[in-house]
Design a protein around this motif. Structure first.
Motif, PDB file in Angstrom:
ATOM      1  N   ASN A  10       0.617  -1.266  -0.142  1.00 36.50           N
ATOM      2  CA  ASN A  10      -0.227   0.447  -0.244  1.00 36.50           C
ATOM      3  C   ASN A  10       1.299   1.297   0.047  1.00 36.50           C
ATOM      4  O   ASN A  10       1.347   1.853   0.819  1.00 36.50           O
ATOM      5  N   GLU A  11       0.781   1.973  -1.711  1.00 35.02           N
ATOM      6  CA  GLU A  11       1.821   2.825  -1.409  1.00 35.02           C
ATOM      7  C   GLU A  11       0.321   3.935  -0.842  1.00 35.02           C
ATOM      8  O   GLU A  11      -0.217   4.867  -1.568  1.00 35.02           O
ATOM      9  N   MET A  12       1.124   4.956   0.238  1.00 36.71           N
ATOM     10  CA  MET A  12       0.591   6.109   1.112  1.00 36.71           C
ATOM     11  C   MET A  12       0.578   7.077   0.375  1.00 36.71           C
ATOM     12  O   MET A  12       1.173   7.376   0.500  1.00 36.71           O
ATOM     13  N   PRO A  13      -0.853   7.729  -0.533  1.00 39.05           N
ATOM     14  CA  PRO A  13      -0.460   9.824  -0.814  1.00 39.05           C
ATOM     15  C   PRO A  13      -0.333  10.265   0.751  1.00 39.05           C
ATOM     16  O   PRO A  13      -1.057  10.261   1.706  1.00 39.05           O
ATOM     17  N   LEU A  14       0.327  10.392   0.478  1.00 40.12           N
ATOM     18  CA  LEU A  14       0.525  11.621   1.715  1.00 40.12           C
ATOM     19  C   LEU A  14      -0.408  12.568   2.146  1.00 40.12           C
ATOM     20  O   LEU A  14      -1.134  13.604   1.324  1.00 40.12           O
ATOM     21  N   SER A  15      -0.352  12.968   2.992  1.00 43.21           N
ATOM     22  CA  SER A  15      -1.781  14.020   4.317  1.00 43.21           C
ATOM     23  C   SER A  15      -3.149  13.366   3.502  1.00 43.21           C
ATOM     24  O   SER A  15      -4.009  14.117   4.417  1.00 43.21           O
ATOM     25  N   CYS A  16      -3.128  12.238   3.149  1.00 40.63           N
ATOM     26  CA  CYS A  16      -4.907  12.446   2.674  1.00 40.63           C
ATOM     27  C   CYS A  16      -5.292  10.723   3.664  1.00 40.63           C
ATOM     28  O   CYS A  16      -4.049   9.544   3.773  1.00 40.63           O
ATOM     29  N   TYR A  17      -6.579  11.084   3.906  1.00 42.98           N
ATOM     30  CA  TYR A  17      -7.166   9.458   5.502  1.00 42.98           C
ATOM     31  C   TYR A  17      -7.780   9.173   4.629  1.00 42.98           C
ATOM     32  O   TYR A  17      -8.275   8.739   2.770  1.00 42.98           O
ATOM     33  N   GLN A  18      -6.649   7.502   4.470  1.00 43.50           N
ATOM     34  CA  GLN A  18      -8.125   6.473   3.934  1.00 43.50           C
ATOM     35  C   GLN A  18      -8.716   5.495   4.033  1.00 43.50           C
ATOM     36  O   GLN A  18      -8.228   5.781   6.118  1.00 43.50           O
ATOM     37  N   VAL A  19      -9.688   5.185   4.163  1.00 44.73           N
ATOM     38  CA  VAL A  19     -10.177   4.509   5.030  1.00 44.73           C
ATOM     39  C   VAL A  19      -9.834   2.803   5.060  1.00 44.73           C
ATOM     40  O   VAL A  19      -9.629   1.684   3.764  1.00 44.73           O
ATOM     41  N   LEU A  20      -9.401   2.412   6.383  1.00 37.60           N
ATOM     42  CA  LEU A  20      -9.023   1.115   6.334  1.00 37.60           C
ATOM     43  C   LEU A  20     -10.222   0.002   6.543  1.00 37.60           C
ATOM     44  O   LEU A  20     -10.343  -0.730   5.738  1.00 37.60           O
ATOM     45  N   ALA A  21     -11.079   0.378   7.729  1.00 40.64           N
ATOM     46  CA  ALA A  21     -12.048  -0.309   7.500  1.00 40.64           C
ATOM     47  C   ALA A  21     -13.965   0.398   8.094  1.00 40.64           C
ATOM     48  O   ALA A  21     -12.890   0.776   8.819  1.00 40.64           O
ATOM     49  N   ILE A  39     -16.587   3.789  11.899  1.00 36.77           N
ATOM     50  CA  ILE A  39     -14.658   4.329  10.603  1.00 36.77           C
ATOM     51  C   ILE A  39     -13.689   4.866  11.040  1.00 36.77           C
ATOM     52  O   ILE A  39     -13.512   4.858  12.477  1.00 36.77           O
ATOM     53  N   VAL A  40     -12.796   3.228  10.585  1.00 32.51           N
ATOM     54  CA  VAL A  40     -11.173   3.498  10.989  1.00 32.51           C
ATOM     55  C   VAL A  40     -10.716   4.246   9.419  1.00 32.51           C
ATOM     56  O   VAL A  40      -9.947   3.436   8.636  1.00 32.51           O
ATOM     57  N   LEU A  41      -9.903   5.632  10.368  1.00 32.79           N
ATOM     58  CA  LEU A  41      -9.009   6.226   9.124  1.00 32.79           C
ATOM     59  C   LEU A  41      -7.297   5.278   8.753  1.00 32.79           C
ATOM     60  O   LEU A  41      -6.884   5.830   9.820  1.00 32.79           O
ATOM     61  N   LEU A  42      -6.623   5.813   7.782  1.00 34.30           N
ATOM     62  CA  LEU A  42      -5.727   5.549   8.018  1.00 34.30           C
ATOM     63  C   LEU A  42      -4.536   7.348   7.575  1.00 34.30           C
ATOM     64  O   LEU A  42      -5.001   7.204   6.080  1.00 34.30           O
TER      65      LEU A  42
END
Length: 1458
Positions: free
Chosen positions: A1208-1219, A1229-1232
C-alpha cells in the motif's frame, strides 16, 4: 408387436351363444391368501353356482346364477376345508339370483345392465364371471399381444391359439401381466406423499400380479362354444425380498359346460339400468376397514356406545384401556359412514362434557371426508370450539382428509373466510393445509384444474403490489405445498432473472419463491431445471439465491450434460461461498448408493474430477452441502440424510441451515422430515450496541466524512430475523418468524399484570393440589391399496397404527415460610419448597398389517397384529431449599404394574361375515405344535449361548500400568494425608436419590462432593444406599498448578476393584503451546464377548467409502507403547493449525497441520481482561477474538481481513478508509493517514460519539479523544457507557468496542492492527476488505466495482479533497482520466476514459511523487461529446482495455491553489 401367422384349417371365430337356447355351466371361484408354504394358515372365500346364459336380443344376453353358495375359509392349508356361510348366502340370495344383462359381440363384453336392487359388490361378482368371456380373437393370427380391457383394467395380454383337429377342439391360452397396464384399477389411500421410485423397482417389485386363462372351445357352424375355461391368478406381495419369501393371494375360476336347455331366463320386474362395463366398480371398500366387520343397525347409537366406552374407560379411575386404539378405530369407521346430521347430533349431545368432546375432536380429522371438513368449518365459524382446539383439528385434517374437488373447494372457503384471516395462527395453518389438499388432489387426478391455485396467485399478486411481504411469503409457501405446474409462471415473475418485481422484494421472499418450485419439480422436472439453471448461472444474483437454486436443481436429478454445465460455471466462479457449496454437494453425491440418484452420482463423480481440489480445502466458514445415504438392495430399504449450511460472510452463525431425512421402502420414496432454520441478523441483534442505530446526529457526522468517497454505495442493514419451518412428507406444516417486534411483544406480555397474575394463580393451584387426566388418541398410519381380482372380489393390502396416550398427574406442594398474597421471584428463591407428585403416563399402541378380501359382507384375510402397552408409574417427593443449597429427591413406593412394557405379536388368518359375526374363525398362521417346537429350539440355543458367555467372563488382567510418576506421587501424598475428605470437611453438595420398596428396603444412590481449598482438591463419592450393596465410585482431583491437574477415579466394591489415573497439563513443545491428556489404569472391567460381537456386526454394515475416507485422514503406525496408558498430545503450531498425536498401547495415530475453522487466540490467553475481570466477559472476549477478522500492516505491506497481502503506497496527508461499517448505520470508521512532514502513520477512529486519534510524537504513541489529549498515565480510558475502552498494550495503545463491531484497533510505532467481530463480516468496507472470505472478489471500490489492481483499489478509498480550502491537509482528488493516445476499437477511432478514478493533485498543485497503476478504460467513438454528467457516470461503464497511468501520491501546492 411380435406376430406369428399360421394357416389354420379351421377359421378362428369368437365364442357365441345360440339364440333360443339356455347354456348351462357349472361355476366355481375361490380366492385364498397367506404364505405359500403348506401347513400354514390361510384365509379365503369360495363361490359355487350354476350359471345360465341366454340370448336376449342381437348382441345382448342374460346371465343368471342358480343355487349360488358362499363359503369361507380360515384354516391350515390344505388340510382344512371351506365352510359354508348359509346366513350370508341367504341374505344375498335375492341379489345373486337376479339375472343381469350384458352386451356381447365378437367375444368382447360391452355394457352391463342390472336393477338398482343389485349392490355393486354382488355385481362385481358377476363381472368376474363375465371377465372369463372376454376374448379378443384375431381370425388371422394365433400368437399376438394387445392391451385388453378386463375386470382389473386395461392390461397387456398375450394370446396363443392352437387346434386339436382330432378332437375338433380349439385350445386358447391368454396370460395377463397385471404390472403392465395402460389403465390399472387400483385405489391407494395414505400414499399421496410418496414418490414412485422407478429405479428401485427395476430389480424387483413389492407387488406382482399375473393371470393365466385356459379355454377349450368347440367349433360350431357360426362360431365356437366354450366347453371349459379355467383361470389362475396370483398376486405376490414382498415388501422386502421377493426371492426369500412373500405373502400371496391366489384367485381361481372354473367354468364348465353342462348342457343346453330351452327354458328361458325370466328377468325380475324392475328397471334394468346401465351399470357400466366389465371393469370393476368400487362400492364401500374405502369406508370398510379390514380390521373389523361391523353390522350397522343404528349407526348413531352404535357410535355413542363406543364413544362412552372410550371416555369412561380412560378416566382417572380406570387410567387406561388396553383396547382403546381398536375402539378408536371402530369409532372412526362408524363416523365415516355417518351423515353430517348424525355427527352434529353426537356433538350436540356431548360437547359440554370435556372427556367426550376431546375424543370427538380427535376423531373428526381421521374421518377424512367432506362431512368432517364441513363440521370443522361450521364449528370454527360459530365459535363452538376454542382457538387451541381449532388449531389442533386444522393441523391434522388436511393430511387425513380424502382430497376430492368438492372437499378442496370447501376447505378453500374456510381458508379465505374473514374470521380465519383475523386469527394469524389459524390463517397460517389453513392456508398451508389448503396447499396440501391441492397437492393430494393432483396426485389422485394428474389433470387437476389450475383454478384451484388461482386464488393463491391473486393473493400473491396483491401482496406484492402492496408491499405486504409477510403475506407474499405465506402465499409462496402455500404454492410450494400445492406443487401445481400452473404456479410456475406466477412464481417466476417474482424471481430476479424473469421478472421486474423481484427488485423490490426482500431476499427471504425471493428464496421462498425458489423453494416453492421444489414440489412442482416432482411433476415438471424439466421446466424447473431450466429455471433453476438460469438462476444459478446469473452471477449478479445474491449467492444465497444461487445456492438455493442449486439445491432445487439437484433435486430434479439432473443428467450428465447439465452437471457438466455447472462444472464449467464453477471453474470461473468468483464467489467462494457458492463454489464451496456446489462442490461439496457434488462431492457428497458421488457416494450416493440409492437407485434413483445413481445417474446423478455418476455425473458428479466426473464433475469433481474436472474441478480443482482447492475447493475441497475451503474451511467450515464456507457454505457446505452434505448428503449421506445407505440403500440395501436385497431388502429394498434405504435412508438418506441431507444437510445444507448456507453462509454469505464466513461468520460463525450461518444464514440458513436445512436438514432433511428421506426414506426408501418397497419401491417407494418419501421425504419424511425437513427442518429449516434461518438466522439472518440474529447474531448482530444479540451482540451489538442498540444505540448505534438510534443516534441520528452521530450517523449524520459519519456521512459527512465518507462524502468524499467516490460514488460510495452503502449496504442495506440486515433486519434481525430468525425463522424456522418444519415439513413432513414434503409438506410444510408449521413455520415461525421471530423478529424484534415479536420479541418485544412477548416480553411486554410476560411483564404484563395479567401474565404475572396467571403465574401466581398457577402456583396457588399447585399449593392447593392439582389432579388431572389427559388422553390423546392418534391414528398414526393408515396405508391401504385396494384392487380387484379375477373373481370380482377386492384384494386389500393395508397397514394401520393407532395409539392412545394417557397421563394421570397428581401434584401438591408446600412452602415454608408461606408466601404472601402478592409475592415476587426473589421471595420464591428464599422459600423451602416440598413437592409431592404422582404420575402415571402410559401408551397403548396397536399396529396391524392385513392382506385379504375386504367387503361390507365378508372378510377373509391374513393379519399381523402387534400390541404394545407401556406404563411407567412414579411417585416421588422433592425438597428444594434454594437459599441453603439443599436438594433432595426421594422416590416412594408405588403400585407397579405387572409389566412396565408389554408387547404381544400375533399372526393369524381370519374369516367372518356380517350375518354371523359370532362365528368368526381365527386360525394362527403357525399351528400350535410348530410354535412349541420353535420355542423349544430357541430355548436350547439361548441356554448354550448363556453358558458360553459365563465361561469367558471370569478372567481379569493382573498387571499394573505404568503411569506418570510425578503426578501420581503428588496426588498420592495429598491422598494419604486424608483418604476421605468427609472425615474433616462438610460436603459442599449432597444429592440423594432414594426409592423405598414395599418391603421397606431402600434403593438408590447418594452423591457427595467435598472441597479442600488449601490443597485445591475435589472429591466426589457416589455410593449405593442398599445395605448389601458395597459398590462405590470415588473420584479425586487435585489442581497441582495453573498448568496441571490430575485425578484418580476408582470404582467397584468400596472403590477397590478398578482404578484409573487422569492427568491434564499445558506447556510448550519447542516454542509452540501444547496440551496433553494422559489416561492410565491399573485394572479395568473386561468387555464381554457379546459386546465385541455386536461391534463386529455393526462394522460389517458400515459402507466401505466411510472407512477408507477416515483412514485417509490420519496416519497410523503399529508401534507398541505403554501397555496400560493412552496419551493425547495437541500442539498449536500456529493460530490456525494443530498437530494431534494419540498414543495407544498398540499404535500411534497422528495428524499434522490440522486446519482449524477459527483462529486460536494464543496471544490473549495470558491477557484475558480487556474490559474487566468478569469470567463471563473473559470467555466472551476469547470467543470473539477467535472468530474475529483481522487486518494489519507491517511497514508498507497490508494484510486484509481475508488474508490477502499487497503493498500500500499511501498518498501523503490524505486519509484512507481502513475499515468502516458499510451499512447505513455507520457504527464506526477507522481512517489511516501518513503525515507529509514525518511520513508517520496516524489512526483516526470515529465511533459512537467519540473521535479518537492515535499518532506518534518522537516515537511515543499519543492519544486524543474529541480533540483533547489524554495522557497514557490516565489509561485505561472508558466512554460514559463503558462499552468503549482504550488502554495500553505492549508498546502501543489498544481500543476495544466489541458491542459496536470493533473488537480492537491496535497502534504502535511500527504497525497497526484492526479486528472486527464475527457478526460484522461482510458488512465492512475499506482497504482492509469486506472480511467475507471471498478472496476472489477482494479489491472492491466504494462504487462496488471490482478492480484487478491493488494500487487502484487502495487509492479508491482515499478521502479526497475538493479544494485547498478544505480543513483536511489532503490536496488530491479522484477523477476519471483520458487516455493520452488514440485507439482504434472495432474499426473506429475512439477516445477512452478511465472507469476507475485516479489520484491527481488539485489545480494549483504539482505532483512530487507518483506511482504507476493499471486501470480499466471505457472507449467511445472519437466524435462523441462526453459532458460532465457522462464523466460522472463513467464508473458504471464496461472496461474495453487496460493501460498503465501515473497516479499522484504527494503534491506541492502554490498560492494559486484555491
Amino acid at each position: 408387436m411380435r406376430v406369428v401367422v399360421l394357416a389354420l384349417t379351421l377359421a378362428l371365430v369368437a365364442p357365441e351363444f345360440a339364440a333360443d337356447k339356455t347354456h348351462v355351466y357349472k361355476y366355481e371361484a375361490l380366492i385364498l391368501g397367506g404364505l405359500p408354504e403348506e401347513g400354514l394358515a390361510r384365509a379365503g372365500v369360495k363361490i359355487i353356482s350354476k350359471v345360465l346364459i341366454r340370448a336376449a336380443a342381437d348382441n345382448t344376453y342374460w346371465l343368471k346364477l342358480v343355487d349360488p353358495e358362499i363359503l369361507e375359509y380360515s384354516g391350515i392349508w390344505p388340510k382344512d376345508s371351506f365352510v359354508p356361510a348359509p346366513k350370508l348366502t341367504s341374505a344375498l340370495a335375492a341379489q345373486l339370483r337376479t339375472p343381469i344383462k350384458f352386451e356381447y359381440a365378437n367375444g368382447v363384453v360391452g355394457k352391463v345392465f342390472a336393477p338398482t336392487e343389485v349392490s355393486e359388490t354382488v355385481l362385481n361378482i358377476h363381472r368376474g364371471l363375465l371377465n372369463i368371456l372376454q376374448l379378443n380373437i384375431k381370425k388371422t393370427q394365433n400368437v399376438y399381444e394387445l392391451q385388453e380391457a378386463g375386470a382389473q383394467g386395461v392390461c397387456k395380454t398375450h394370446y396363443v391359439i392352437s387346434e386339436d383337429t382330432k378332437a375338433e377342439r380349439i385350445h386358447l391360452t391368454k396370460t395377463k401381466d397385471l404390472n403392465n397396464c395402460q389403465e390399472r384399477i387400483m385405489k391407494d389411500i395414505g400414499l399421496a406423499y410418496t414418490e414412485k421410485c422407478v429405479e428401485c423397482q427395476q430389480r424387483a417389485r413389492a407387488l406382482r400380479g399375473a393371470a393365466s386363462y385356459n379355454y377349450i372351445m368347440k367349433p360350431t357352424s357360426s362360431g365356437a362354444l366354450i366347453m371349459e375355461a379355467s383361470v389362475a391368478e396370483l398376486h405376490q406381495f414382498a415388501p422386502f425380498n421377493e426371492m426369500t419369501g412373500a405373502a400371496q393371494m391366489e384367485a381361481k375360476q372354473t367354468l364348465a359346460f353342462v348342457e343346453i336347455e330351452k327354458t328361458p331366463i325370466a328377468p325380475i320386474q324392475s328397471k334394468y339400468i346401465n351399470r357400466g362395463s366389465i371393469q370393476y366398480e368400487y362400492s364401500t371398500e374405502i369406508l370398510q376397514s379390514p380390521l373389523q366387520l361391523i353390522k350397522i343397525t343404528n349407526l348413531q347409537a352404535q357410535a355413542v356406545d363406543i364413544l362412552k366406552h372410550l371416555a369412561t374407560s380412560n378416566s382417572p379411575q380406570d387410567h387406561e384401556d388396553h383396547e382403546a386404539p381398536l375402539k378408536f378405530l371402530q369409532f372412526i369407521d362408524l363416523m365415516r359412514r355417518a351423515s353430517f346430521e348424525v355427527l352434529e347430533a353426537i356433538w350436540t349431545q356431548f360437547k359440554a362434557k370435556p372427556a367426550y368432546r376431546m375424543w370427538i375432536l380427535d376423531a373428526v380429522p381421521s374421518i377424512g371426508n367432506q362431512v368432517a371438513v364441513r363440521f370443522i368449518k361450521e364449528k370454527i365459524l360459530s365459535g363452538d370450539i376454542t382457538l387451541a382446539e381449532a388449531a389442533q383439528v386444522l393441523l391434522a385434517a388436511p393430511h387425513m382428509v380424502k382430497a376430492d374437488l368438492d372437499t378442496v373447494k370447501l376447505f378453500e372457503s374456510l381458508a379465505f373466510h374473514e374470521k380465519i384471516q383475523r386469527q394469524p395462527v389459524l390463517h397460517e395453518i389453513t392456508m398451508l393445509g389448503y396447499g396440501t389438499l391441492v397437492s393430494k388432489l393432483c396426485v389422485a387426478e394428474p389433470n387437476c384444474p389450475a383454478e384451484l391455485v388461482k386464488p393463491i396467485h391473486d393473493l400473491a399478486v396483491e401482496a406484492a403490489a402492496k408491499g405486504n411481504f409477510e403475506e407474499l411469503s405465506r402465499a409462496l409457501k402455500v404454492l410450494g405445498n400445492a406443487g401445481h405446474p400452473a404456479s410456475i409462471k406466477p412464481i417466476t415473475k417474482l424471481l430476479p432473472v424473469f421478472g421486474t418485481a423481484a427488485a423490490q422484494l426482500p431476499l427471504n421472499v425471493q428464496e421462498e419463491a425458489i423453494l416453492a418450485l421444489r414440489n412442482i419439480a416432482k411433476r415438471e422436472p424439466r421446466m424447473v431445471q431450466d429455471i433453476a439453471l438460469q438462476l444459478f448461472m446469473d452471477k449478479d444474483l445474491h449467492p444465497e439465491l444461487r445456492m438455493i437454486a442449486c439445491v432445487v436443481l439437484f433435486e430434479t436429478k439432473p443428467q450428465m450434460g447439465l452437471v457438466t454445465t455447472l462444472v464449467n460455471a464453477l471453474r470461473t466462479e468468483k464467489n467462494l461461498q457458492l463454489a464451496s457449496f456446489t462442490y461439496s454437494y457434488m462431492k457428497s453425491l458421488t457416494r450416493s448408493t440409492t437407485p434413483d440418484y445413481a445417474p446423478v452420482a455418476a455425473a458428479c463423480n466426473v464433475a469433481v474430477k474436472i474441478l480443482s481440489n482447492k475447493l475441497e480445502r475451503l474451511g467450515h466458514r464456507y457454505s457446505k452441502a452434505m448428503h449421506l445415504d445407505a440403500y440395501y438392495h436385497p431388502l429394498r430399504v434405504g435412508a438418506a440424510a441431507t444437510a445444507f449450511y448456507i453462509n454469505d460472510a464466513a461468520t460463525i452463525l450461518p444464514r440458513t441451515f436445512v436438514a432433511k431425512a428421506r426414506s426408501y421402502f418397497a419401491g417407494a420414496a418419501a421425504d419424511v422430515l425437513e427442518i429449516g432454520v434461518r438466522t439472518e441478523g440474529l447474531q448482530e441483534a444479540l451482540l451489538k450496541n442498540p444505540t448505534d442505530s438510534e443516534n441520528v446526529d452521530r450517523i449524520t457526522k459519519m456521512k459527512r466524512v465518507i462524502k468524499a468517497l467516490s460514488n460510495w454505495r452503502s449496504q442495506t442493514p440486515s433486519k434481525p430475523l430468525a425463522s424456522m419451518y418444519v415439513k413432513f412428507f414434503g409438506q410444510e406444516v408449521a413455520f415461525i418468524n421471530l423478529n424484534k417486534a415479536l420479541i418485544d411483544q412477548t416480553i411486554q406480555l410476560a411483564k404484563s399484570p395479567a401474565a404475572q397474575a396467571m403465574g401466581r394463580n398457577a402456583l396457588k393451584a399447585l399449593l392447593s393440589g392439582s389432579t388431572f387426566q389427559y388422553a390423546k388418541p392418534l391414528l398414526a398410519a393408515e396405508v391401504r391399496r385396494i384392487f380387484p381380482t379375477a373373481v370380482g372380489l377386492p384384494m386389500e393390502l393395508s397397514f394401520y397404527t393407532a395409539a392412545v396416550a394417557n397421563a394421570y398427574v397428581d401434584v401438591r406442594a408446600t412452602m415454608k415460610p408461606a408466601l404472601p398474597e402478592n409475592f415476587n421471584a426473589a421471595q420464591l428463591l428464599k422459600t423451602d419448597i416440598q413437592l409431592h407428585a404422582e404420575v402415571r403416563p402410559s401408551i397403548v399402541m396397536h399396529t396391524y398389517a392385513v392382506m385379504g378380501v375386504n367387503t361390507k359382507f365378508i372378510q377373509a384375510a391374513v393379519m399381523a397384529r402387534a400390541k404394545v402397552h407401556t406404563v411407567v408409574p412414579a411417585k416421588f417427593t422433592a425438597r428444594l431449599d434454594i437459599a441453603n443449597g439443599n436438594f433432595k429427591i426421594e422416590a416412594l413406593p408405588v403400585s407397579a404394574p405387572e409389566h412396565v412394557v408389554a408387547a404381544q405379536v400375533e399372526t393369524f388368518a381370519v374369516a367372518r361375515n356380517v350375518e354371523n359375526l359370532q362365528a368368526e374363525r381365527i386360525t394362527p398362521i403357525i399351528p400350535a405344535k410348530a410354535v412349541r417346537m420353535q420355542q423349544s429350539n430357541q430355548t436350547s440355543q439361548m441356554s448354550d449361548s448363556q453358558a458360553s458367555t459365563e465361561e469367558g467372563s471370569g478372567s481379569h488382567a493382573d498387571s499394573k500400568a505404568s503411569t506418570s510418576r510425578n503426578s501420581a506421587s503428588s496426588l498420592q501424598q495429598i491422598y494419604n494425608k486424608a483418604r476421605f475428605l468427609g472425615q474433616t470437611h462438610a460436603p459442599e453438595v449432597v444429592i440423594l436419590i432414594r426409592a423405598v420398596r414395599k418391603d421397606k428396603k431402600q434403593e438408590g444412590y447418594q452423591v457427595a462432593a467435598y472441597l479442600d481449598k488449601s490443597t485445591s482438591r475435589l472429591q466426589i463419592i457416589l455410593a449405593a444406599l442398599a445395605e448389601d450393596d458395597k459398590w462405590q465410585l470415588c473420584a479425586d482431583g487435585v489442581l497441582l498448578s495453573k498448568h496441571k491437574v490430575t485425578a484418580q477415579v476408582a470404582w467397584g466394591k468400596e472403590c477397590k476393584e478398578y482404578k484409573t489415573f487422569i492427568t491434564a497439563e499445558t506447556g510448550l513443545v519447542g516454542s509452540s503451546p501444547a496440551a496433553r491428556l494422559r489416561v492410565s489404569w491399573d485394572r479395568l472391567p473386561k468387555v464381554p464377548k457379546k459386546c465385541w460381537g455386536y461391534m463386529k456386526m455393526i462394522s460389517e454394515h458400515i459402507p466401505d467409502y466411510i472407512t477408507s475416507y477416515l483412514a485417509s485422514l490420519v496416519q497410523i503406525k503399529r508401534i507398541k507403547n505403554s501397555d496400560k496408558q493412552i496419551q493425547l498430545t495437541v500442539v498449536a503450531t500456529s493460530e490456525s493449525t494443530l498437530d494431534v498425536i494419540l498414543k495407544a498401547p498398540k499404535m500411534t495415530v497422528s495428524k499434522l497441520d490440522v486446519n482449524l475453522p477459527y483462529r486460536l487466540p494464543l496471544e490473549y490467553v495470558t491477557d484475558l481482561s480487556p474490559i474487566d475481570n468478569n469470567m463471563v466477559n473473559q470467555i466472551q472476549y476469547l470467543f470473539a477474538e477467535a472468530t474475529s477478522a483481522q487486518c494489519s500492516m507491517d511497514k508498507d505491506t497490508l494484510t486484509t481481513f481475508n488474508n490477502r497481502r499487497f503493498k500500500n503506497e499511501m498518498p501523503l496527508s490524505c486519509y484512507q478508509v481502513l475499515a468502516q461499517d458499510s451499512t447505513s448505520e455507520l457504527k464506526f470508521i477507522v481512517l489511516l493517514k501518513k503525515d507529509q512532514s514525518s511520513e508517520q502513520n496516524h489512526i483516526n477512529v470515529k465511533i459512537s460519539d467519540m473521535d479518537v486519534i492515535l499518532y506518534l510524537d518522537n516515537d511515543d504513541v499519543m492519544l486524543k479523544v474529541n480533540g483533547m489529549e489524554i495522557s497514557t498515565n490516565s489509561l485505561p480510558y472508558k466512554d460514559h457507557t463503558g462499552s468503549i475502552q482504550i488502554k495500553q498494550k505492549g508498546e502501543g495503545l489498544s481500543l476495544s468496542a466489541q458491542s459496536h463491531g470493533l473488537l480492537e484497533v491496535y497502534f504502535d510505532k511500527d504497525s497497526w492492527k484492526i479486528q472486527v467481530v464475527d457478526w460484522m463480516r461482510g458488512k465492512i468496507a475499506g482497504i482492509c476488505g469486506k472480511g467475507d472470505g471471498e478472496i476472489r472478489q477482494e479489491f472492491q471500490t466504494p462504487s462496488g466495482r471490482q478492480t484487478k489492481s491493488s494500487v487502484s483499489f487502495a487509492h479508491s478509498w482515499v478521502l479526497a479533497s475538493v479544494s485547498c480550502r478544505d480543513k483536511s491537509e489532503c490536496r488530491m482528488k479522484l477523477e476519471s482520466v483520458k487516455l493520452e493516445r488514440q485507439v482504434t476499437l472495432e474499426g473506429k477511432k475512439s477516445k477512452c476514459f478511465s472507469v476507475e478514478p485516479v489520484l491527481r493533485c488539485l489545480p494549483g498543485c504539482v505532483p512530487v511523487r507518483t506511482t504507476s497503476v493499471t486501470i480499466g478504460y471505457h472507449c467511445v467513438p472519437y466524435e462523441t461529446n462526453l459532458d460532465t454528467t457522462g464523466l460522472q457516470r463513467i464508473h458504471e461503464k464496461s472496461v474495453d482495455l487496460r493501460e498503465k497511468v501515473e497516479a499522484h501520491v504527494a503534491c506541492r501546492c502554490t498560492e494559486d491553489c484555491t
